[in-house]
Design a protein around this motif. Structure first.
Motif, short mmCIF file in Angstrom:
data_model
loop_
_atom_site.label_atom_id
_atom_site.label_comp_id
_atom_site.label_asym_id
_atom_site.label_seq_id
_atom_site.Cartn_x
_atom_site.Cartn_y
_atom_site.Cartn_z
N TRP A 81 86.53 12.44 59.52
CA TRP A 81 85.52 12.75 60.53
C TRP A 81 85.40 14.27 60.74
CZ3 TRP A 81 82.34 9.15 62.49
CH2 TRP A 81 82.74 7.82 62.44
N TYR A 82 84.20 14.71 61.05
CA TYR A 82 83.97 16.10 61.45
C TYR A 82 82.71 16.17 62.30
CZ TYR A 82 80.45 16.27 57.71
OH TYR A 82 79.36 16.02 56.90
N CYS A 83 82.51 17.31 62.93
CA CYS A 83 81.35 17.50 63.80
C CYS A 83 80.36 18.46 63.14
CB CYS A 83 81.79 18.07 65.15
SG CYS A 83 80.44 18.19 66.35
N SER A 84 79.11 18.06 63.11
CA SER A 84 78.02 18.93 62.67
C SER A 84 77.33 19.49 63.91
CB SER A 84 77.00 18.14 61.83
OG SER A 84 75.80 18.87 61.67
N VAL A 85 77.23 20.82 63.97
CA VAL A 85 76.60 21.49 65.10
C VAL A 85 75.31 22.15 64.60
CG1 VAL A 85 76.86 23.25 66.89
CG2 VAL A 85 78.86 21.98 66.09
N GLU A 86 74.21 21.89 65.27
CA GLU A 86 72.92 22.50 64.90
C GLU A 86 72.41 23.31 66.09
OE1 GLU A 86 71.38 19.45 61.47
OE2 GLU A 86 70.60 19.17 63.51
N ARG A 87 72.05 24.56 65.82
CA ARG A 87 71.66 25.47 66.89
C ARG A 87 70.29 26.09 66.62
NH1 ARG A 87 77.32 28.47 66.81
NH2 ARG A 87 78.53 27.12 68.19
N LEU A 88 69.51 26.16 67.68
CA LEU A 88 68.24 26.88 67.68
C LEU A 88 68.11 27.55 69.03
CD1 LEU A 88 65.59 27.66 66.31
CD2 LEU A 88 64.58 25.57 67.24
N GLY A 89 68.33 28.87 69.07
CA GLY A 89 68.34 29.57 70.34
C GLY A 89 69.43 29.02 71.24
N ALA A 90 69.05 28.62 72.45
CA ALA A 90 70.02 28.09 73.40
C ALA A 90 70.27 26.60 73.21
CB ALA A 90 69.54 28.35 74.83
N GLU A 91 69.48 25.95 72.36
CA GLU A 91 69.63 24.51 72.15
C GLU A 91 70.74 24.23 71.15
OE1 GLU A 91 65.97 22.71 71.03
OE2 GLU A 91 64.82 23.68 72.63
N VAL A 92 71.65 23.30 71.50
CA VAL A 92 72.77 22.94 70.63
C VAL A 92 72.85 21.42 70.53
CG1 VAL A 92 75.23 23.17 70.18
CG2 VAL A 92 74.03 24.97 71.44
#
Length: 489
Positions: A81-92
């Protein structure tokens, strides 16, 4: 704080921190992936995770590392298992991914890798081994003098290269009466499927002509285009995930929300239903591939080398400089797009604007030094076709030459310091050492270097003149050179 694992997944599901269905029965292995780095886990593995949640099936991934045990050591204690983090500006956005079922470190247990390739449950192999992993020469042909290729032809039972493993695994598969495989390159190589197929044919024919014929009859090598910006994960990223999940994840990957995968619809057998979760199966990938390589990847190289020279640490830092942003926009609009075959119905101007916005995303912290590595392998794919087109139609070449000149200055300085991260670093260091100290001297040496510049381009007087002018301008002052290039538009 506990490490992410099956036990923690149960807690996260109970607390509503996991997407519905993600804790379902884990899929058995149905595909093998070579190059189990951050890009694969933030791109193809996410498509596979989505396909599993959409349609089920046994499409779990066996990841293979040809060198390092780092990813295995990150994922094994976490049950994959792992975590995928997606960011756009302040949105996570956070997503837990369980598509990776095992990770093998090839040098530690070559036999386990070959057994997976021969497993009748496996029908797909995907690759993200970077350009240098294909062991190609300057003409895009398998390099028969590459040490790994020589070693694998002389001792095929203990492979070292990608081709050694693939051919040994396919030989075992054929011996046991298994079917062929869809072997899918997801690397930024022009005509990646075609190059992979040709290299496999050369290698397998040298090893065993009957195996080569079997591969030609039963295996397929679809071409692909992949797109997503995935910077290196930082300690701050790991800390943010730990705070969100209340457990440690040593394998976190970070990227932008955008992702794209275009795959040639040419498979040897069943594949995950990626096309039902956002990927495109098409008859011709070439126009998509050319757009991505020459617009996104060429622009990334432009930003990386100019950024490294000017001291702009991240892509967003560089894009915050108006003169650089204009150079990148004009590079795409004026010097790349005129030579592209745009797919029907595709809005290339909107795509360019979208790229500028993606590059400027301040939340990714994509380091220019990361993109700058392996330039000798990347630049021929990214800018030479555009240069040839512009010279042929009389169009401007100032920005394309600016990218090349920036790489020359960057690679020369890094080679002199012994810090150049490039598979041809030693060759470049020797080239620069033997060349004179004046810009025209080392530029002449680079233009004579067929690993980078084709002879037809290198001998073009207009290219030589423009490239030298940009080299001298960059050497004096990077921002002044950008401003002068923009004024010349």
């Amino acid at each position: 704080m506990q490490r992410l694992s099956n036990l923690e997944i149960s807690r996260l599901a109970a607390n509503g921190l996991l997407a519905p269905g993600a804790a379902r029965r884990r899929a058995e292995v149905g595909m093998v992936h070579f190059g189990i780095g951050a890009f694969h886990r933030a791109h193809q593995a996410l498509y596979t995770e989505a396909a599993l949640q959409h349609s089920g099936g046994d499409w779990g991934i066996c990841g293979v590392s040809l060198r390092s045990a780092a990813v295995r050591d990150q994922l094994q204690p976490q049950d994959g298992w792992y975590c995928s983090v997606e960011r756009l500006g302040a949105e996570v956005q956070y997503q837990l991914v369980g598509a990776v079922r095992e990770v093998l470190v090839a040098p530690e247990d070559p036999g386990a890798v070959l057994e997976r390739l021969a497993d009748p449950a496996v029908s797909v192999v995907t690759l993200t081994v970077t350009e240098k992993g294909y062991c190609l020469d300057g003409k895009g042909v398998l390099d028969a003098a590459h040490p790994d290729i020589i070693a694998d032809l002389n001792r095929p039972v203990v492979p070292a290269s990608l081709f050694g493993y693939l051919c040994a695994g396919l030989a075992l598969r054929r011996q046991r009466g298994g079917g062929g495989l869809s072997i899918i390159s997801c690397d930024n190589l022009s005509h990646n499927g075609r190059l992979l197929s040709a290299a496999m044919q050369i290698f397998s024919a040298e090893l065993d002509p009957e195996l080569a014929r079997w591969i030609d009859d039963y295996c397929s090598f679809p071409e692909t285009m992949v797109d997503k910006i995935v910077p290196a994960t930082t300690p701050a990223d790991l800390a943010a995930v730990a705070a969100h999940l209340q457990c440690h994840d040593e394998a976190t990957v970070v990227g932008e929300p955008f992702r794209q995968w275009v795959i040639e619809d040419k498979f040897a057998g069943p594949v995950p239903p990626w096309n039902q979760v956002g990927a495109q199966f098409v008859s011709d990938v070439a126009p998509f591939e050319a757009m991505k390589l020459r617009l996104l990847n060429a622009s990334h190289s432009c930003i990386a080398y100019l950024g490294c020279l000017a001291g702009w640490d991240t892509v967003a830092d560089a894009m915050a400089v108006p003169a650089l942003r204009q150079v990148v926009g004009d590079l795409m609009q004026l010097e790349v797009t005129p030579n592209l075959e745009v797919p029907p119905g595709f809005d290339v101007n909107q795509y360019q604007q979208q790229l500028l916005e993606r590059f400027a995303n301040p939340s990714l912290q994509h380091r220019t030094a990361q993109i700058a590595m392996d330039g000798s392998q990347k630049l021929p794919q990214r800018i030479m076709a555009s240069l040839a087109g512009q010279l042929g139609n009389g169009g401007s070449i100032e920005r394309l030459c600016l990218v090349l000149a920036a790489w020359v200055l960057f690679s020369r300085e890094a080679a002199r310091k012994g810090t150049l991260d490039d598979p041809l670093a030693a060759e470049l260091a020797a080239l620069y050492e033997q060349a004179g100290s004046q810009p025209e001297d080392y530029l002449r040496a680079i233009l004579a270097w067929r690993s980078l510049v084709p002879a037809a381009l290198a001998n073009n007087e207009r290219l030589q003149r423009t490239l030298l002018a940009q080299l001298i301008a960059l050497h004096a002052d990077v921002e002044a050179a950008l401003t002068a290039t923009n004024r010349g538009s």
